[in-house]
Motif scaffolding. Structure first.
Motif, mmCIF file in Angstrom:
data_model
loop_
_atom_site.group_PDB
_atom_site.id
_atom_site.type_symbol
_atom_site.label_atom_id
_atom_site.label_comp_id
_atom_site.label_asym_id
_atom_site.label_seq_id
_atom_site.Cartn_x
_atom_site.Cartn_y
_atom_site.Cartn_z
ATOM 1 N N PRO A 224 10.170 7.545 -4.246
ATOM 2 C CA PRO A 224 11.034 7.393 -5.426
ATOM 3 C C PRO A 224 11.762 6.051 -5.401
ATOM 4 O O PRO A 224 11.860 5.391 -4.349
ATOM 5 C CB PRO A 224 12.015 8.554 -5.289
ATOM 6 N N ARG A 225 12.229 5.658 -6.549
ATOM 7 C CA ARG A 225 12.894 4.365 -6.688
ATOM 8 C C ARG A 225 14.089 4.259 -5.755
ATOM 9 O O ARG A 225 14.892 5.184 -5.648
ATOM 10 C CB ARG A 225 13.330 4.176 -8.144
ATOM 11 N N GLU A 226 14.228 3.119 -5.087
ATOM 12 C CA GLU A 226 15.293 2.936 -4.102
ATOM 13 C C GLU A 226 16.550 2.308 -4.694
ATOM 14 O O GLU A 226 17.643 2.517 -4.191
ATOM 15 C CB GLU A 226 14.777 2.071 -2.946
ATOM 16 N N GLY A 227 16.385 1.476 -5.717
ATOM 17 C CA GLY A 227 17.533 0.766 -6.255
ATOM 18 C C GLY A 227 17.608 0.855 -7.760
ATOM 19 O O GLY A 227 16.876 1.618 -8.403
ATOM 20 N N ALA A 228 18.495 0.049 -8.331
ATOM 21 C CA ALA A 228 18.704 0.104 -9.778
ATOM 22 C C ALA A 228 17.511 -0.458 -10.539
ATOM 23 O O ALA A 228 17.189 0.016 -11.628
ATOM 24 C CB ALA A 228 19.973 -0.660 -10.143
ATOM 25 N N VAL A 229 16.860 -1.465 -9.974
ATOM 26 C CA VAL A 229 15.751 -2.121 -10.665
ATOM 27 C C VAL A 229 14.503 -2.074 -9.776
ATOM 28 O O VAL A 229 14.554 -2.408 -8.595
ATOM 29 C CB VAL A 229 16.095 -3.584 -11.006
ATOM 30 N N ARG A 230 13.394 -1.620 -10.363
ATOM 31 C CA ARG A 230 12.130 -1.570 -9.620
ATOM 32 C C ARG A 230 10.988 -2.060 -10.500
ATOM 33 O O ARG A 230 10.833 -1.618 -11.639
ATOM 34 C CB ARG A 230 11.861 -0.145 -9.145
ATOM 35 N N GLU B 198 2.146 9.540 -15.931
ATOM 36 C CA GLU B 198 2.661 9.770 -14.583
ATOM 37 C C GLU B 198 3.760 8.770 -14.244
ATOM 38 O O GLU B 198 4.733 9.112 -13.560
ATOM 39 C CB GLU B 198 1.525 9.710 -13.566
ATOM 40 N N TYR B 199 3.631 7.543 -14.728
ATOM 41 C CA TYR B 199 4.704 6.568 -14.538
ATOM 42 C C TYR B 199 5.946 6.994 -15.311
ATOM 43 O O TYR B 199 7.081 6.841 -14.833
ATOM 44 C CB TYR B 199 4.266 5.175 -14.999
ATOM 45 N N VAL B 200 5.729 7.517 -16.510
ATOM 46 C CA VAL B 200 6.848 7.978 -17.334
ATOM 47 C C VAL B 200 7.564 9.140 -16.647
ATOM 48 O O VAL B 200 8.804 9.164 -16.546
ATOM 49 C CB VAL B 200 6.354 8.395 -18.736
ATOM 50 N N THR B 201 6.804 10.116 -16.173
ATOM 51 C CA THR B 201 7.381 11.282 -15.503
ATOM 52 C C THR B 201 8.194 10.871 -14.279
ATOM 53 O O THR B 201 9.252 11.443 -13.998
ATOM 54 C CB THR B 201 6.269 12.265 -15.079
ATOM 55 N N ALA B 202 7.713 9.865 -13.550
ATOM 56 C CA ALA B 202 8.404 9.405 -12.345
ATOM 57 C C ALA B 202 9.613 8.531 -12.647
ATOM 58 O O ALA B 202 10.392 8.208 -11.743
ATOM 59 C CB ALA B 202 7.428 8.637 -11.453
ATOM 60 N N GLY B 203 9.777 8.144 -13.915
ATOM 61 C CA GLY B 203 10.919 7.315 -14.285
ATOM 62 C C GLY B 203 10.785 5.859 -13.879
ATOM 63 O O GLY B 203 11.792 5.165 -13.698
ATOM 64 N N PHE C 184 7.436 -2.336 -5.822
ATOM 65 C CA PHE C 184 6.693 -1.215 -5.255
ATOM 66 C C PHE C 184 5.228 -1.342 -5.629
ATOM 67 O O PHE C 184 4.899 -1.617 -6.786
ATOM 68 C CB PHE C 184 7.258 0.109 -5.786
ATOM 69 N N GLY C 185 4.344 -1.155 -4.655
ATOM 70 C CA GLY C 185 2.918 -1.277 -4.909
ATOM 71 C C GLY C 185 2.168 -0.001 -4.609
ATOM 72 O O GLY C 185 2.356 0.613 -3.546
ATOM 73 N N SER D 225 0.855 -1.196 0.000
ATOM 74 C CA SER D 225 0.000 0.000 0.000
ATOM 75 C C SER D 225 0.885 1.238 0.000
ATOM 76 O O SER D 225 1.223 1.765 1.062
ATOM 77 C CB SER D 225 -0.929 -0.007 1.216
ATOM 78 N N ASN D 226 1.297 1.652 -1.188
ATOM 79 C CA ASN D 226 2.247 2.755 -1.339
ATOM 80 C C ASN D 226 3.515 2.476 -0.542
ATOM 81 O O ASN D 226 3.994 3.306 0.239
ATOM 82 C CB ASN D 226 1.614 4.086 -0.925
ATOM 83 N N GLU D 227 4.056 1.298 -0.771
ATOM 84 C CA GLU D 227 5.269 0.874 -0.074
ATOM 85 C C GLU D 227 5.993 -0.164 -0.924
ATOM 86 O O GLU D 227 5.452 -0.683 -1.904
ATOM 87 C CB GLU D 227 4.921 0.291 1.295
ATOM 88 N N SER D 228 7.223 -0.452 -0.505
ATOM 89 C CA SER D 228 8.072 -1.364 -1.256
ATOM 90 C C SER D 228 8.415 -2.605 -0.448
ATOM 91 O O SER D 228 8.394 -2.589 0.787
ATOM 92 C CB SER D 228 9.379 -0.673 -1.665
ATOM 93 N N ALA D 229 8.754 -3.659 -1.172
ATOM 94 C CA ALA D 229 9.331 -4.863 -0.586
ATOM 95 C C ALA D 229 10.543 -5.239 -1.434
ATOM 96 O O ALA D 229 10.649 -4.842 -2.600
ATOM 97 C CB ALA D 229 8.312 -6.001 -0.569
#
Length: 266
Positions: free
Chosen positions: A171-177, A189-194, A152-153, A136-140
């Motif tokens: 924002p993205r935490e690592g090299a691959v998300r 919006e996904y594009v803008t966020a990278g 990320f969900g 829920s707006n968090e990562s594993a």
């Protein structure tokens, strides 16, 4: 008399085709290349299931469970609307999850229908109790060997948090998300966020797909939607849109079989 029999045959054949096309899932495979993907994750197989909407595929979801099991995935992503708020039957969805518990780790994000039930926290708790990672707006982190990738969900924005806010705050935490989100209509919006690779559903494949039309209508997009099925790419962002498995307001799929999405990372 012959004309009447012909008409009856055509009607029965058409009804049979529609019925078959709504109860028989098809597997669609996408080989997706990701920059900076560690060698340990090359060939990683992900099954995405979306928009079940309380549909039933065999007793206890046996047909759907078998189809997923046969693909031997490394991960299973559940991208929302596992239930339908108009005919809420959580047990049909939980039967699917129970049948997949031993197949692969499962990750889940809400869709608008879970939020609409007003029982979303109960639904999340039931899924968590079955070993599903609810995001829920968090990562594993998913780890293989000594390397990890981020999953990320995004909570469905019907809960009050717009998708772009969730992306800005996380924002993205690592090299691959890998990003799970129910909504494809906010692709820009996904594009803008990278974001690198986003798994979405919600569009139901545009519901009707005939004569070269890539869908007639989709929630959030209206008539002749832009994002209904397959892989969309822009500025380094790839978005996968599942056609989903069930139906909601409109009860039939036409030329649009329920879909199990298989993604192989390269």
């Amino acid at each position: 008399m012959k004309k009447l029999l012909l008409v009856l045959f055509v009607i029965m054949a058409g009804a049979g085709w529609l019925y078959w096309g709504n109860i028989t899932p098809v597997v669609t495979t996408h080989n997706v290349q990701l920059d900076d993907l560690p060698n340990e994750f090359s060939g990683l197989k992900i099954i995405q299931l979306s928009d079940l909407h309380d549909a039933e595929f065999g007793e206890g979801q046996a047909n759907l469970i078998q189809a997923v099991t046969d693909r031997a995935p490394d991960l299973i992503f559940l991208t929302g609307d596992m239930i339908d708020s108009n005919r809420y039957d959580l047990e049909q969805s939980l039967a699917l999850v129970r049948g997949l518990q031993q197949v692969a780790p499962m990750y889940y994000v809400t869709g608008n229908h879970e939020i609409a039930t007003k029982e979303v926290e109960y639904i999340k708790a039931e899924l968590s109790g079955l070993g599903v990672t609810v995001l829920s707006n968090e990562s594993a982190q998913f780890t293989k060997g000594n390397v990890s990738l981020e999953i990320f969900g995004i909570e469905d924005p019907l809960d009050g948090v717009p998708v772009h806010h969730a992306l800005e705050q996380h924002p993205r935490e690592g090299a691959v998300r890998l990003t799970l989100s129910h909504r494809p209509e906010v692709f820009e919006e996904y594009v803008t966020a990278g974001e690198q690779l986003v798994f979405t559903g919600h569009a139901h494949g545009g519901q009707i797909r005939l004569w070269g039309i890539d869908g007639v209508i989709a929630p959030g997009q209206g008539f002749f939607p832009a994002y209904t099925s397959g892989v969309y790419e822009e500025a380094g962002t790839q978005m996968i849109v599942s056609r989903g498995l069930g139906n909601s307001v409109f009860p039939l799929r036409v030329g649009n079989r329920p879909e199990i999405v298989e993604v192989i990372l390269e």
